[in-house]
Design a protein around this motif. Structure first.
Motif, PDB file in Angstrom:
ATOM      1  N   TYR A 122     -39.241 -50.245 -74.278  1.00  0.00           N
ATOM      2  CA  TYR A 122     -39.839 -48.884 -74.255  1.00  0.00           C
ATOM      3  C   TYR A 122     -41.421 -49.414 -74.031  1.00  0.00           C
ATOM      4  O   TYR A 122     -41.849 -50.401 -74.447  1.00  0.00           O
ATOM      5  N   ALA A 123     -42.067 -48.328 -73.934  1.00  0.00           N
ATOM      6  CA  ALA A 123     -43.754 -48.353 -73.701  1.00  0.00           C
ATOM      7  C   ALA A 123     -44.148 -49.554 -72.750  1.00  0.00           C
ATOM      8  O   ALA A 123     -45.281 -50.160 -72.707  1.00  0.00           O
ATOM      9  N   GLN A 124     -42.952 -49.832 -71.703  1.00  0.00           N
ATOM     10  CA  GLN A 124     -43.333 -50.850 -70.698  1.00  0.00           C
ATOM     11  C   GLN A 124     -44.426 -50.354 -69.858  1.00  0.00           C
ATOM     12  O   GLN A 124     -45.257 -51.041 -69.463  1.00  0.00           O
ATOM     13  N   ASP A 125     -44.534 -49.025 -69.608  1.00  0.00           N
ATOM     14  CA  ASP A 125     -45.632 -48.365 -68.978  1.00  0.00           C
ATOM     15  C   ASP A 125     -46.966 -48.521 -69.703  1.00  0.00           C
ATOM     16  O   ASP A 125     -48.228 -48.893 -68.933  1.00  0.00           O
ATOM     17  N   TYR A 126     -47.006 -48.375 -70.802  1.00  0.00           N
ATOM     18  CA  TYR A 126     -48.166 -48.484 -71.596  1.00  0.00           C
ATOM     19  C   TYR A 126     -48.654 -49.959 -71.679  1.00  0.00           C
ATOM     20  O   TYR A 126     -50.346 -50.073 -71.455  1.00  0.00           O
ATOM     21  N   ASP A 127     -48.029 -50.823 -71.949  1.00  0.00           N
ATOM     22  CA  ASP A 127     -48.315 -52.300 -71.724  1.00  0.00           C
ATOM     23  C   ASP A 127     -48.980 -52.545 -70.364  1.00  0.00           C
ATOM     24  O   ASP A 127     -50.231 -53.136 -70.437  1.00  0.00           O
ATOM     25  N   LEU A 128     -48.342 -51.936 -69.363  1.00  0.00           N
ATOM     26  CA  LEU A 128     -48.974 -52.674 -68.001  1.00  0.00           C
ATOM     27  C   LEU A 128     -50.230 -51.667 -67.782  1.00  0.00           C
ATOM     28  O   LEU A 128     -51.340 -52.093 -67.145  1.00  0.00           O
ATOM     29  N   ALA A 129     -50.328 -50.465 -68.260  1.00  0.00           N
ATOM     30  CA  ALA A 129     -51.449 -49.611 -68.050  1.00  0.00           C
ATOM     31  C   ALA A 129     -52.602 -50.265 -68.676  1.00  0.00           C
ATOM     32  O   ALA A 129     -53.744 -50.246 -68.247  1.00  0.00           O
ATOM     33  N   LEU A 130     -52.398 -50.844 -69.674  1.00  0.00           N
ATOM     34  CA  LEU A 130     -53.436 -51.501 -70.656  1.00  0.00           C
ATOM     35  C   LEU A 130     -54.026 -52.842 -69.741  1.00  0.00           C
ATOM     36  O   LEU A 130     -55.159 -52.951 -69.818  1.00  0.00           O
ATOM     37  N   ARG A 131     -53.187 -53.426 -69.158  1.00  0.00           N
ATOM     38  CA  ARG A 131     -53.492 -54.519 -68.384  1.00  0.00           C
ATOM     39  C   ARG A 131     -54.260 -54.082 -67.255  1.00  0.00           C
ATOM     40  O   ARG A 131     -55.459 -54.461 -66.863  1.00  0.00           O
ATOM     41  N   ILE A 132     -53.969 -53.028 -66.396  1.00  0.00           N
ATOM     42  CA  ILE A 132     -54.478 -52.488 -65.422  1.00  0.00           C
ATOM     43  C   ILE A 132     -55.914 -51.883 -65.894  1.00  0.00           C
ATOM     44  O   ILE A 132     -56.873 -52.303 -64.974  1.00  0.00           O
ATOM     45  N   VAL A 133     -56.187 -51.137 -66.775  1.00  0.00           N
ATOM     46  CA  VAL A 133     -57.343 -50.584 -67.059  1.00  0.00           C
ATOM     47  C   VAL A 133     -58.495 -51.544 -67.483  1.00  0.00           C
ATOM     48  O   VAL A 133     -59.550 -51.456 -67.285  1.00  0.00           O
ATOM     49  N   SER A 134     -57.962 -52.736 -68.074  1.00  0.00           N
ATOM     50  CA  SER A 134     -58.796 -53.857 -68.374  1.00  0.00           C
ATOM     51  C   SER A 134     -59.490 -54.508 -67.362  1.00  0.00           C
ATOM     52  O   SER A 134     -60.587 -55.096 -67.484  1.00  0.00           O
ATOM     53  N   ARG A 135     -59.011 -54.423 -65.968  1.00  0.00           N
ATOM     54  CA  ARG A 135     -59.392 -54.847 -64.835  1.00  0.00           C
ATOM     55  C   ARG A 135     -59.720 -54.132 -63.846  1.00  0.00           C
ATOM     56  O   ARG A 135     -60.765 -54.220 -62.844  1.00  0.00           O
ATOM     57  N   PHE A 136     -59.426 -52.755 -63.779  1.00  0.00           N
ATOM     58  CA  PHE A 136     -59.500 -52.006 -62.551  1.00  0.00           C
ATOM     59  C   PHE A 136     -59.927 -50.609 -63.199  1.00  0.00           C
ATOM     60  O   PHE A 136     -59.551 -49.977 -64.136  1.00  0.00           O
ATOM     61  N   LEU A 137     -60.564 -49.706 -62.162  1.00  0.00           N
ATOM     62  CA  LEU A 137     -60.960 -48.266 -62.399  1.00  0.00           C
ATOM     63  C   LEU A 137     -59.448 -47.643 -62.147  1.00  0.00           C
ATOM     64  O   LEU A 137     -58.859 -48.057 -61.294  1.00  0.00           O
ATOM     65  N   THR A 138     -59.404 -46.352 -62.961  1.00  0.00           N
ATOM     66  CA  THR A 138     -58.000 -45.694 -62.926  1.00  0.00           C
ATOM     67  C   THR A 138     -58.463 -44.160 -62.728  1.00  0.00           C
ATOM     68  O   THR A 138     -59.678 -43.803 -63.326  1.00  0.00           O
ATOM     69  N   PRO A 152     -56.530 -37.347 -69.382  1.00  0.00           N
ATOM     70  CA  PRO A 152     -58.022 -37.885 -68.666  1.00  0.00           C
ATOM     71  C   PRO A 152     -58.337 -38.352 -67.516  1.00  0.00           C
ATOM     72  O   PRO A 152     -57.163 -38.887 -66.711  1.00  0.00           O
ATOM     73  N   SER A 153     -59.126 -37.671 -66.770  1.00  0.00           N
ATOM     74  CA  SER A 153     -59.150 -37.758 -65.267  1.00  0.00           C
ATOM     75  C   SER A 153     -60.096 -39.010 -64.728  1.00  0.00           C
ATOM     76  O   SER A 153     -59.744 -39.304 -63.644  1.00  0.00           O
ATOM     77  N   SER A 154     -60.971 -39.328 -65.315  1.00  0.00           N
ATOM     78  CA  SER A 154     -62.171 -39.989 -64.847  1.00  0.00           C
ATOM     79  C   SER A 154     -61.906 -41.558 -65.473  1.00  0.00           C
ATOM     80  O   SER A 154     -61.235 -41.617 -66.261  1.00  0.00           O
ATOM     81  N   PRO A 155     -62.640 -42.474 -64.793  1.00  0.00           N
ATOM     82  CA  PRO A 155     -62.462 -43.937 -65.044  1.00  0.00           C
ATOM     83  C   PRO A 155     -62.725 -43.984 -66.478  1.00  0.00           C
ATOM     84  O   PRO A 155     -62.215 -44.699 -67.239  1.00  0.00           O
ATOM     85  N   GLU A 156     -63.947 -43.247 -66.853  1.00  0.00           N
ATOM     86  CA  GLU A 156     -64.408 -43.530 -68.011  1.00  0.00           C
ATOM     87  C   GLU A 156     -63.701 -42.826 -69.346  1.00  0.00           C
ATOM     88  O   GLU A 156     -63.553 -43.666 -70.240  1.00  0.00           O
ATOM     89  N   THR A 157     -63.426 -41.783 -69.110  1.00  0.00           N
ATOM     90  CA  THR A 157     -62.465 -41.304 -70.210  1.00  0.00           C
ATOM     91  C   THR A 157     -61.147 -41.790 -70.585  1.00  0.00           C
ATOM     92  O   THR A 157     -60.619 -41.937 -71.483  1.00  0.00           O
TER      93      THR A 157
END
Length: 267
Positions: free
Chosen positions: A177-193, A137-142
């Motif tokens: 494991y899945a340390q990147d997923y946990d961090l990504a979830l935190r980032i996406v909750s506050r920032f556009l990606t 997925p490429s857009s912040p929304e997707t």
């Protein structure tokens, strides 16, 4: 002058693939960066290879753990040394395209609201043979819509702002494991990606370093735990809990069957 970008890599016994990975970063078209490599107490030829790279290029900084800490803690060791405006990730068995760092940095400079940027990848096998291109997925929304169903980023393609980590924190060391997923979830909750649609990394799959096929059940369990934290602590709505149905059912599939499916269809 202080560089504007740090590339963080954590390695452990990766002598067979390390040189192409490091070379691909040092030959980037954008040269203004520091390459921070954390050697997680390797026992093969990795320390000697890193010594040689450090002598060849002053941009290379090597940190050697006094004992084996694992990927998550090693990445945090590297992040502590990354004081620059932008931070990129890289793994010791992948190969970056020459324009990768420039393309991502330019995008972040022109899109100041984007906190984390990944890219598509070209999948390669253990011998380096190209397999296919994997887009995400490429857009912040997707990305926001899909992230509870699965991680919409390839970890070693990340480039993010240090200010993002200052706000959400670094890798959670409870996640082996899945340390990147946990961090990504935190980032996406506050920032556009976002993700760039062009493949800017050759991403090695089915190797000893590809945790998707190794310790798969532990990885899936920790990914479920990350989703639960997202719903209970990271600000995601409990009405999105239905997105966990498929991951929970997937977790119930026996590991042997799941590995065959992953190897044949996922990548």
């Amino acid at each position: 002058m202080k560089p504007s970008l740090s590339v963080v890599m954590a390695v452990y016994n990766q002598a067979e693939t390390l040189n192409p990975a490091v070379k691909s970063i040092l030959e980037q078209s954008f040269p203004d960066f520091a390459l921070v490599i954390v050697d997680d107490h390797s026992t093969d030829e990795t320390p000697e290879l890193l010594r040689q790279w450090r002598l060849k290029d002053k941009r290379v900084k090597v940190i050697t753990n006094s004992r084996h800490l694992g990927l998550t803690k090693s990445l945090n060791v590297g992040l502590k040394q990354a004081k620059t405006r932008f931070i990129a990730r890289m793994d010791g068995d992948d190969v970056a395209m020459p324009e990768r760092l420039k393309r991502q940095r330019d995008y972040l400079l022109s899109h100041p609201k984007i906190g984390l940027l990944g890219t598509a990848v070209r999948l390669i096998d253990e011998a380096g043979k190209p397999l296919r291109v994997k887009q995400l997925p490429s857009s912040p929304e997707t990305i926001r819509q899909s992230i509870l169903s699965g991680c919409p980023f390839i970890h070693p393609t990340w480039m993010l702002r240090k200010s993002v980590l200052d706000e959400v924190g670094v890798y959670n060391e409870a996640f082996s494991y899945a340390q990147d997923y946990d961090l990504a979830l935190r980032i996406v909750s506050r920032f556009l990606t976002a993700n760039l649609l062009d493949p800017l990394l050759n991403y090695r799959v089915n190797s000893g370093e590809t945790i998707s096929l190794k310790h798969l059940k532990q990885q899936e369990w920790l990914a479920l735990r990350a989703r639960w934290l997202a719903l209970t602590k990271y600000g995601y709505s409990i009405t999105e809990a239905w997105r966990l149905v498929k991951p929970v059912l997937s977790f119930a599939v026996p590991a042997g069957i799941k590995k065959l499916v992953y190897a044949r269809y996922y990548w």
